[in-house]
Design a protein around this motif. Structure first.
Motif, PDB file in Angstrom:
ATOM      1  N   ILE A 260       1.142  -1.209  -0.042  1.00  0.00           N
ATOM      2  CA  ILE A 260       0.033  -0.083  -0.146  1.00  0.00           C
ATOM      3  C   ILE A 260       1.001   1.481   0.255  1.00  0.00           C
ATOM      4  O   ILE A 260       0.645   1.967  -0.466  1.00  0.00           O
ATOM      5  CB  ILE A 260      -0.781   0.128   1.190  1.00  0.00           C
ATOM      6  N   LYS A 261       2.162   1.152   0.533  1.00  0.00           N
ATOM      7  CA  LYS A 261       2.964   2.582   0.585  1.00  0.00           C
ATOM      8  C   LYS A 261       3.503   3.064  -0.450  1.00  0.00           C
ATOM      9  O   LYS A 261       3.505   4.203  -0.343  1.00  0.00           O
ATOM     10  CB  LYS A 261       3.992   1.931   2.085  1.00  0.00           C
ATOM     11  N   ASP A 262       3.913   0.988  -1.292  1.00  0.00           N
ATOM     12  CA  ASP A 262       4.723   1.900  -2.822  1.00  0.00           C
ATOM     13  C   ASP A 262       3.713   2.122  -3.297  1.00  0.00           C
ATOM     14  O   ASP A 262       3.953   2.703  -4.386  1.00  0.00           O
ATOM     15  CB  ASP A 262       5.497   0.642  -2.983  1.00  0.00           C
ATOM     16  N   THR A 263       2.355   1.369  -3.540  1.00  0.00           N
ATOM     17  CA  THR A 263       1.888   1.576  -4.932  1.00  0.00           C
ATOM     18  C   THR A 263       0.508   2.604  -4.277  1.00  0.00           C
ATOM     19  O   THR A 263      -0.392   2.705  -5.144  1.00  0.00           O
ATOM     20  CB  THR A 263       1.508   0.054  -5.090  1.00  0.00           C
ATOM     21  N   GLY A 264      -0.579   2.439  -3.051  1.00  0.00           N
ATOM     22  CA  GLY A 264      -1.771   2.930  -2.721  1.00  0.00           C
ATOM     23  C   GLY A 264      -2.036   2.169  -3.472  1.00  0.00           C
ATOM     24  O   GLY A 264      -3.287   2.891  -3.362  1.00  0.00           O
ATOM     25  N   SER A 265      -2.189   0.709  -2.906  1.00  0.00           N
ATOM     26  CA  SER A 265      -3.599  -0.478  -3.513  1.00  0.00           C
ATOM     27  C   SER A 265      -2.973  -1.707  -2.964  1.00  0.00           C
ATOM     28  O   SER A 265      -1.323  -1.180  -2.331  1.00  0.00           O
ATOM     29  CB  SER A 265      -3.201  -0.446  -5.017  1.00  0.00           C
ATOM     30  N   PHE A 266      -4.205  -2.161  -1.868  1.00  0.00           N
ATOM     31  CA  PHE A 266      -3.599  -3.606  -1.730  1.00  0.00           C
ATOM     32  C   PHE A 266      -3.316  -4.290  -1.893  1.00  0.00           C
ATOM     33  O   PHE A 266      -4.016  -4.512  -3.728  1.00  0.00           O
ATOM     34  CB  PHE A 266      -5.111  -3.846  -0.801  1.00  0.00           C
ATOM     35  N   LEU A 267      -2.442  -5.346  -1.497  1.00  0.00           N
ATOM     36  CA  LEU A 267      -2.472  -6.619  -2.511  1.00  0.00           C
ATOM     37  C   LEU A 267      -3.063  -7.587  -2.446  1.00  0.00           C
ATOM     38  O   LEU A 267      -2.884  -8.380  -3.375  1.00  0.00           O
ATOM     39  CB  LEU A 267      -1.196  -6.851  -1.697  1.00  0.00           C
ATOM     40  N   ILE A 268      -3.640  -8.280  -1.247  1.00  0.00           N
ATOM     41  CA  ILE A 268      -4.547  -9.319  -1.308  1.00  0.00           C
ATOM     42  C   ILE A 268      -5.692  -8.801  -1.398  1.00  0.00           C
ATOM     43  O   ILE A 268      -6.683  -7.388  -1.194  1.00  0.00           O
ATOM     44  CB  ILE A 268      -4.481  -9.686   0.068  1.00  0.00           C
ATOM     45  N   ASP A 269      -6.735  -9.386  -1.941  1.00  0.00           N
ATOM     46  CA  ASP A 269      -8.497  -9.048  -1.931  1.00  0.00           C
ATOM     47  C   ASP A 269      -9.353  -9.588  -0.655  1.00  0.00           C
ATOM     48  O   ASP A 269      -9.903  -8.568  -0.452  1.00  0.00           O
ATOM     49  CB  ASP A 269      -9.458 -10.432  -2.974  1.00  0.00           C
ATOM     50  N   GLU A 270      -9.192 -10.460   0.437  1.00  0.00           N
ATOM     51  CA  GLU A 270     -10.074 -10.342   1.272  1.00  0.00           C
ATOM     52  C   GLU A 270      -9.868  -9.743   2.791  1.00  0.00           C
ATOM     53  O   GLU A 270      -8.360  -8.631   2.680  1.00  0.00           O
ATOM     54  CB  GLU A 270      -9.556 -12.382   2.205  1.00  0.00           C
ATOM     55  N   PRO A 271     -10.001  -9.417   3.314  1.00  0.00           N
ATOM     56  CA  PRO A 271     -10.476  -8.451   4.675  1.00  0.00           C
ATOM     57  C   PRO A 271      -9.105  -9.016   5.676  1.00  0.00           C
ATOM     58  O   PRO A 271      -9.443 -10.159   5.813  1.00  0.00           O
ATOM     59  CB  PRO A 271     -11.713  -8.096   4.956  1.00  0.00           C
ATOM     60  N   PHE A 272      -8.602  -8.027   6.007  1.00  0.00           N
ATOM     61  CA  PHE A 272      -8.110  -8.607   7.779  1.00  0.00           C
ATOM     62  C   PHE A 272      -9.358  -8.178   8.955  1.00  0.00           C
ATOM     63  O   PHE A 272     -10.018  -7.208   8.879  1.00  0.00           O
ATOM     64  CB  PHE A 272      -6.834  -7.732   8.220  1.00  0.00           C
ATOM     65  N   GLU A 273      -8.732  -8.633  10.055  1.00  0.00           N
ATOM     66  CA  GLU A 273      -9.956  -9.346  11.188  1.00  0.00           C
ATOM     67  C   GLU A 273      -8.640  -8.759  12.085  1.00  0.00           C
ATOM     68  O   GLU A 273      -8.022  -9.270  12.034  1.00  0.00           O
ATOM     69  CB  GLU A 273     -10.571 -10.447  11.580  1.00  0.00           C
ATOM     70  N   ALA A 274      -9.885  -8.054  13.200  1.00  0.00           N
ATOM     71  CA  ALA A 274      -9.129  -7.392  14.527  1.00  0.00           C
ATOM     72  C   ALA A 274      -9.089  -9.125  15.442  1.00  0.00           C
ATOM     73  O   ALA A 274     -10.342  -9.040  16.039  1.00  0.00           O
ATOM     74  CB  ALA A 274      -8.716  -6.173  15.089  1.00  0.00           C
ATOM     75  N   TRP A 275      -8.205 -10.061  15.469  1.00  0.00           N
ATOM     76  CA  TRP A 275      -7.965 -10.799  16.150  1.00  0.00           C
ATOM     77  C   TRP A 275      -7.141 -10.968  17.401  1.00  0.00           C
ATOM     78  O   TRP A 275      -6.404  -9.416  18.484  1.00  0.00           O
ATOM     79  CB  TRP A 275      -7.926 -12.264  15.843  1.00  0.00           C
ATOM     80  N   GLN A 276      -7.412 -11.638  18.681  1.00  0.00           N
ATOM     81  CA  GLN A 276      -6.940 -11.401  20.116  1.00  0.00           C
ATOM     82  C   GLN A 276      -4.698 -11.476  19.583  1.00  0.00           C
ATOM     83  O   GLN A 276      -4.730  -9.889  20.055  1.00  0.00           O
ATOM     84  CB  GLN A 276      -6.836 -12.534  20.540  1.00  0.00           C
ATOM     85  N   PHE A 277      -4.556 -11.659  18.363  1.00  0.00           N
ATOM     86  CA  PHE A 277      -3.073 -11.876  18.726  1.00  0.00           C
ATOM     87  C   PHE A 277      -2.695 -10.503  17.395  1.00  0.00           C
ATOM     88  O   PHE A 277      -1.677 -11.116  17.049  1.00  0.00           O
ATOM     89  CB  PHE A 277      -2.755 -12.830  19.144  1.00  0.00           C
ATOM     90  N   GLY A 278      -3.596 -10.055  16.603  1.00  0.00           N
ATOM     91  CA  GLY A 278      -3.370  -9.098  15.394  1.00  0.00           C
ATOM     92  C   GLY A 278      -4.353  -9.447  14.630  1.00  0.00           C
ATOM     93  O   GLY A 278      -5.063 -10.384  14.792  1.00  0.00           O
ATOM     94  N   PRO A 279      -3.560  -8.625  12.767  1.00  0.00           N
ATOM     95  CA  PRO A 279      -4.832  -9.076  12.333  1.00  0.00           C
ATOM     96  C   PRO A 279      -4.427 -10.408  11.701  1.00  0.00           C
ATOM     97  O   PRO A 279      -3.418 -11.308  11.977  1.00  0.00           O
ATOM     98  CB  PRO A 279      -3.867  -8.346  11.403  1.00  0.00           C
ATOM     99  N   VAL A 280      -5.872 -10.788  10.856  1.00  0.00           N
ATOM    100  CA  VAL A 280      -6.236 -12.117  10.610  1.00  0.00           C
ATOM    101  C   VAL A 280      -6.857 -11.979   9.531  1.00  0.00           C
ATOM    102  O   VAL A 280      -7.874 -11.497   9.172  1.00  0.00           O
ATOM    103  CB  VAL A 280      -5.979 -13.789  11.794  1.00  0.00           C
ATOM    104  N   VAL A 281      -5.964 -13.260   8.451  1.00  0.00           N
ATOM    105  CA  VAL A 281      -7.077 -13.450   7.221  1.00  0.00           C
ATOM    106  C   VAL A 281      -7.778 -15.088   7.582  1.00  0.00           C
ATOM    107  O   VAL A 281      -6.660 -15.695   7.640  1.00  0.00           O
ATOM    108  CB  VAL A 281      -6.346 -13.264   6.075  1.00  0.00           C
ATOM    109  N   GLU A 282      -9.352 -14.769   7.916  1.00  0.00           N
ATOM    110  CA  GLU A 282      -9.828 -15.665   8.236  1.00  0.00           C
ATOM    111  C   GLU A 282      -8.922 -17.158   7.485  1.00  0.00           C
ATOM    112  O   GLU A 282      -9.041 -18.298   7.985  1.00  0.00           O
ATOM    113  CB  GLU A 282     -10.948 -15.448   8.793  1.00  0.00           C
ATOM    114  N   GLU A 283      -9.405 -16.756   6.249  1.00  0.00           N
ATOM    115  CA  GLU A 283      -9.148 -18.008   5.969  1.00  0.00           C
ATOM    116  C   GLU A 283      -7.876 -19.056   5.264  1.00  0.00           C
ATOM    117  O   GLU A 283      -8.679 -19.831   5.306  1.00  0.00           O
ATOM    118  CB  GLU A 283      -9.691 -17.961   3.595  1.00  0.00           C
ATOM    119  N   VAL A 284      -6.197 -17.625   5.047  1.00  0.00           N
ATOM    120  CA  VAL A 284      -5.531 -18.252   5.660  1.00  0.00           C
ATOM    121  C   VAL A 284      -5.228 -19.001   7.059  1.00  0.00           C
ATOM    122  O   VAL A 284      -4.406 -20.194   7.170  1.00  0.00           O
ATOM    123  CB  VAL A 284      -4.444 -17.004   5.456  1.00  0.00           C
TER     124      VAL A 284
END
Length: 144
Positions: free
Chosen positions: A38-62
């Protein structure tokens, strides 16, 4: 790029370079790679959203895909990596992050006023989606 494709790439890159990561590390590395993109290009690298889990951001499918490894290092059967998937700078970032202790990565995502902190809110936002606007703010401050 699909989150699972990025995750598989990170697992292969880190394993083939002698720094296999756990699911916890994988999630944080994915987040930081996304911030750098995002910092380098202004766009998101992955399509799926991150969720706020206890130990930080998580992509649930992964998380589900690699949860069978629990807290252990994830290994792959792949013997060859198409290292053109990401830039050499991005590969270097991944390997540098893979060398850090998992809880060091967690602590970085837990900084006050981070996207995770503002979403998780002491637990009341557990598993809530982290907004793209907050992630963009994290990307602006990302030092990786």
């Amino acid at each position: 790029m699909k989150a699972l494709d990025l995750a598989r790439y990170i697992v292969q890159l880190t394993d083939l370079n002698g720094f296999p990561v756990s699911n916890l590390q994988l999630q944080k590395i994915m987040y930081f790679v996304n911030l750098k993109h995002i910092k380098d290009t202004g766009s998101f690298l992955i399509d799926e959203p991150f969720e706020a889990w206890q130990f930080g951001p998580v992509v649930e499918e992964v998380y589900r895909e690699y949860s069978i490894w629990a807290g252990l290092a994830i290994y792959t059967d792949a013997k060859v990596l198409d290292d053109r998937t990401l830039s050499p700078d991005m590969n270097e970032l991944i390997l540098n992050l893979a060398k850090k202790y998992p809880w060091e990565l967690v602590n970085i995502t837990h900084l006050p006023n981070s996207a995770w902190d503002r979403t998780y809110q002491g637990g009341s936002g557990n598993h809530a989606l982290i907004s793209k606007e907050l992630i963009r703010l994290d990307a602006q401050n990302f030092k990786g």
